[in-house]
Design an enzyme around this catalytic site. Structure first.
Site, PDB file in Angstrom:
ATOM      1  N   ASN A 191     -66.602  15.467-107.026  1.00 15.81           N
ATOM      2  CA  ASN A 191     -66.036  16.249-107.634  1.00 15.81           C
ATOM      3  C   ASN A 191     -66.389  17.650-107.389  1.00 15.81           C
ATOM      4  O   ASN A 191     -65.311  18.515-107.610  1.00 15.81           O
ATOM      5  CB  ASN A 191     -67.247  15.183-109.488  1.00 15.81           C
ATOM      6  CG  ASN A 191     -65.916  14.256-109.672  1.00 15.81           C
ATOM      7  OD1 ASN A 191     -65.364  14.295-109.061  1.00 15.81           O
ATOM      8  ND2 ASN A 191     -66.888  13.769-110.268  1.00 15.81           N
ATOM      9  N   GLU A 226     -69.146   6.307-112.151  1.00 21.57           N
ATOM     10  CA  GLU A 226     -69.422   5.450-110.945  1.00 21.57           C
ATOM     11  C   GLU A 226     -70.245   4.122-111.471  1.00 21.57           C
ATOM     12  O   GLU A 226     -70.992   4.283-109.515  1.00 21.57           O
ATOM     13  CB  GLU A 226     -69.579   6.986-109.792  1.00 21.57           C
ATOM     14  CG  GLU A 226     -70.351   8.195-111.236  1.00 21.57           C
ATOM     15  CD  GLU A 226     -71.753   7.737-110.747  1.00 21.57           C
ATOM     16  OE1 GLU A 226     -72.221   7.368-112.446  1.00 21.57           O
ATOM     17  OE2 GLU A 226     -72.894   8.148-110.154  1.00 21.57           O
TER      18      GLU A 226
HETATM   19  N1  LIG Z   1     -63.419  12.254-110.841  1.00 26.34           N
HETATM   20  C1  LIG Z   1     -64.002  11.304-111.191  1.00 26.34           C
HETATM   21  N2  LIG Z   1     -65.661  11.641-111.972  1.00 26.34           N
HETATM   22  C2  LIG Z   1     -65.834  10.609-112.788  1.00 26.34           C
HETATM   23  C3  LIG Z   1     -65.390   9.653-113.486  1.00 26.34           C
HETATM   24  N3  LIG Z   1     -66.973   9.814-114.633  1.00 26.34           N
HETATM   25  C4  LIG Z   1     -67.688  10.129-114.004  1.00 26.34           C
HETATM   26  N4  LIG Z   1     -67.696  11.382-113.084  1.00 26.34           N
HETATM   27  C5  LIG Z   1     -68.747  12.071-112.721  1.00 26.34           C
HETATM   28  O1  LIG Z   1     -69.232  11.066-112.320  1.00 26.34           O
HETATM   29  C6  LIG Z   1     -71.081  12.349-112.064  1.00 26.34           C
HETATM   30  C7  LIG Z   1     -71.816  11.797-111.626  1.00 26.34           C
HETATM   31  O2  LIG Z   1     -72.916  12.337-111.475  1.00 26.34           O
HETATM   32  P1  LIG Z   1     -74.600  11.933-112.037  1.00 26.34           P
HETATM   33  O3  LIG Z   1     -74.541  10.937-112.882  1.00 26.34           O
HETATM   34  O4  LIG Z   1     -75.337  12.986-111.383  1.00 26.34           O
HETATM   35  O5  LIG Z   1     -74.571  10.611-110.728  1.00 26.34           O
HETATM   36  P2  LIG Z   1     -74.172  11.125-109.263  1.00 26.34           P
HETATM   37  O6  LIG Z   1     -73.676  12.728-108.714  1.00 26.34           O
HETATM   38  O7  LIG Z   1     -73.683  10.285-108.595  1.00 26.34           O
HETATM   39  O8  LIG Z   1     -75.983  11.364-108.695  1.00 26.34           O
HETATM   40  P3  LIG Z   1     -76.950   9.437-108.281  1.00 26.34           P
HETATM   41  O9  LIG Z   1     -75.953   8.990-108.758  1.00 26.34           O
HETATM   42  O10 LIG Z   1     -78.202   9.730-108.573  1.00 26.34           O
HETATM   43  O11 LIG Z   1     -76.508   9.714-106.552  1.00 26.34           O
HETATM   44  C8  LIG Z   1     -70.283  13.045-112.515  1.00 26.34           C
HETATM   45  O12 LIG Z   1     -70.201  14.383-112.255  1.00 26.34           O
HETATM   46  C9  LIG Z   1     -68.826  12.234-113.634  1.00 26.34           C
HETATM   47  O13 LIG Z   1     -67.967  13.663-114.030  1.00 26.34           O
HETATM   48  C10 LIG Z   1     -64.314   9.510-113.367  1.00 26.34           C
HETATM   49  O14 LIG Z   1     -63.469   8.508-113.535  1.00 26.34           O
HETATM   50  N5  LIG Z   1     -63.477  10.769-112.422  1.00 26.34           N
END
Ligand SMILES: Nc1nc2c(ncn2[C@@H]2O[C@H](COP(=O)(O)OP(=O)(O)OP(=O)(O)O)[C@@H](O)[C@H]2O)c(=O)[nH]1
Length: 326
Positions: A191, A226
């Site tokens: 993102n 996610e």
């Molecule tokens: N584009 C998009 N991003 C999303 C959505 N839902 C959640 N996110 C993003 O997913 C990201 C999850 O970040 P983190 O929980 O820090 O997890 P990560 O970066 O995958 O790190 P780890 O899980 O520890 O490997 C956040 O930046 C949310 O904004 C969505 O529907 N669309």
């Protein structure tokens, strides 16, 4: 004398119907079977109507009440039962009309009878069409309540329902049921680097890659940002472990290819099995989540089950830690 008896019978039937309506109104909030209660109300109601139709002292205008039959039947009983009840009582009305007036030529004129018949069928057709469109909208609403808007997958609500159904079946048939908690690694970086639009496309792409690897009978749901949840029916924890490995491999080896960028992500997976990890959805998800965190803590891009520590899939994670590569 017969005339008075008929009128008295009708008055009595009407009063009884009023009392019965009050009882039905009282039962309305308590019943768990609204269709049965509606049927138990409409049947005597329409029968009193037929009784009134056939009495010699009632005039021809009373037959106008028959137009209520298709409307009430469809509103209270739905498409199919409504149609059957309507046809039954409208047919009875036609018979009563003929018996009552077939020897009265001035009332048996073709034009007025055709008018009545056409009007009755118009109201029947409209009630039926209305009910079909109402049922369709209800179904669409129900389906969208169970869908994730972005990926089109089942959402958390659908996952709950699947578990309720399949856990009962697993107990009944004595077959295993496994659950995988799946989470994208370093997704925030995708993102941050490419924006939410590409992030969304990545989520949809990963969902598709995983779905292609699963059987039609398995369930893939998006349960959070996610995070995905997967149910594998007739699958033990050991077998689920293998499936999870193949999912990890599929995700990392099939990056999202856009016009001038390639977004490569990996997933970490926790495995749990119904029975050994509890019998409720909550205990199953907690066990899988605990193992998922373990996979995250030990380097990501791996599968952790009850007895295993994670082993990374062969691809290097170094490049993934930037979230993507161009
Ligand atoms: N584009 C998009 N991003 C999303 C959505 N839902 C959640 N996110 C993003 O997913 C990201 C999850 O970040 P983190 O929980 O820090 O997890 P990560 O970066 O995958 O790190 P780890 O899980 O520890 O490997 C956040 O930046 C949310 O904004 C969505 O529907 N669309």
């Amino acid at each position: 004398m017969t005339i008075k008896l008929g009128a008295a019978l009708l008055v009595f039937a009407n009063l009884a119907m009023v009392l019965y309506s009050v009882v039905v109104l009282f039962l309305l909030r308590r019943t768990d079977n609204l269709t049965r209660l509606s049927l138990a109300y409409l049947f005597p109601f329409f029968s009193v109507m037929i009784l009134a139709f056939q009495l010699p002292e009632t005039s021809i205008t009373i037959f106008g009440w028959v137009f209520l039959v298709p409307i009430l039947s469809h509103l209270l009983l739905g498409r199919l039962r409504g149609l059957i009840l309507s046809l039954f009582f409208m047919g009875l009305t036609a018979i009563v009309f003929w018996l009552k007036y077939h020897q009265t030529p001035e009332l048996m004129q073709m034009r007025s009878i055709a008018n009545m018949v056409v009007l009755s069928f118009c109201i029947l057709a409209c009630s039926h069409a209305y009910e079909i469109s109402r049922e369709r909208s209800e179904l669409q609403l129900l389906q969208s309540a169970h869908r994730d808007y972005l990926t089109g997958l089942t959402n958390r609500m659908g996952l709950n329902e699947f578990f309720l159904r399949e856990s009962k079946r697993a107990h009944r048939e004595n077959w295993p049921l496994s659950y995988l908690a799946v989470d994208l690694d370093y997704f925030k970086q995708v993102n941050d680097q490419y924006g939410h639009g590409v992030g969304d496309e990545t989520l949809t792409h990963v969902a598709k890659v995983m779905k292609d690897r699963l059987r039609a009978t398995d369930l893939l749901a998006r349960i959070g940002g996610e995070e995905f949840g997967i149910f594998l029916i007739k699958t033990s924890a050991n077998e689920a472990h293998q499936v999870a490995h193949s999912l990890c491999h599929a995700v990392i080896s099939k990056p999202l290819k856009l016009k001038d960028i390639e977004v490569k992500v990996s997933v970490s997976i926790g495995v749990a099995e119904l029975g050994p990890d509890g019998d409720s959805l909550q205990s199953l998800m907690s066990a899988a989540d605990r193992r998922l965190y373990h996979a995250k803590d030990h380097g990501r891009n791996q599968v952790v089950g009850a007895t295993s520590l994670g082993a990374k899939t062969s691809e290097s994670l170094d490049e993934l830690q930037t979230g993507a590569r161009t």
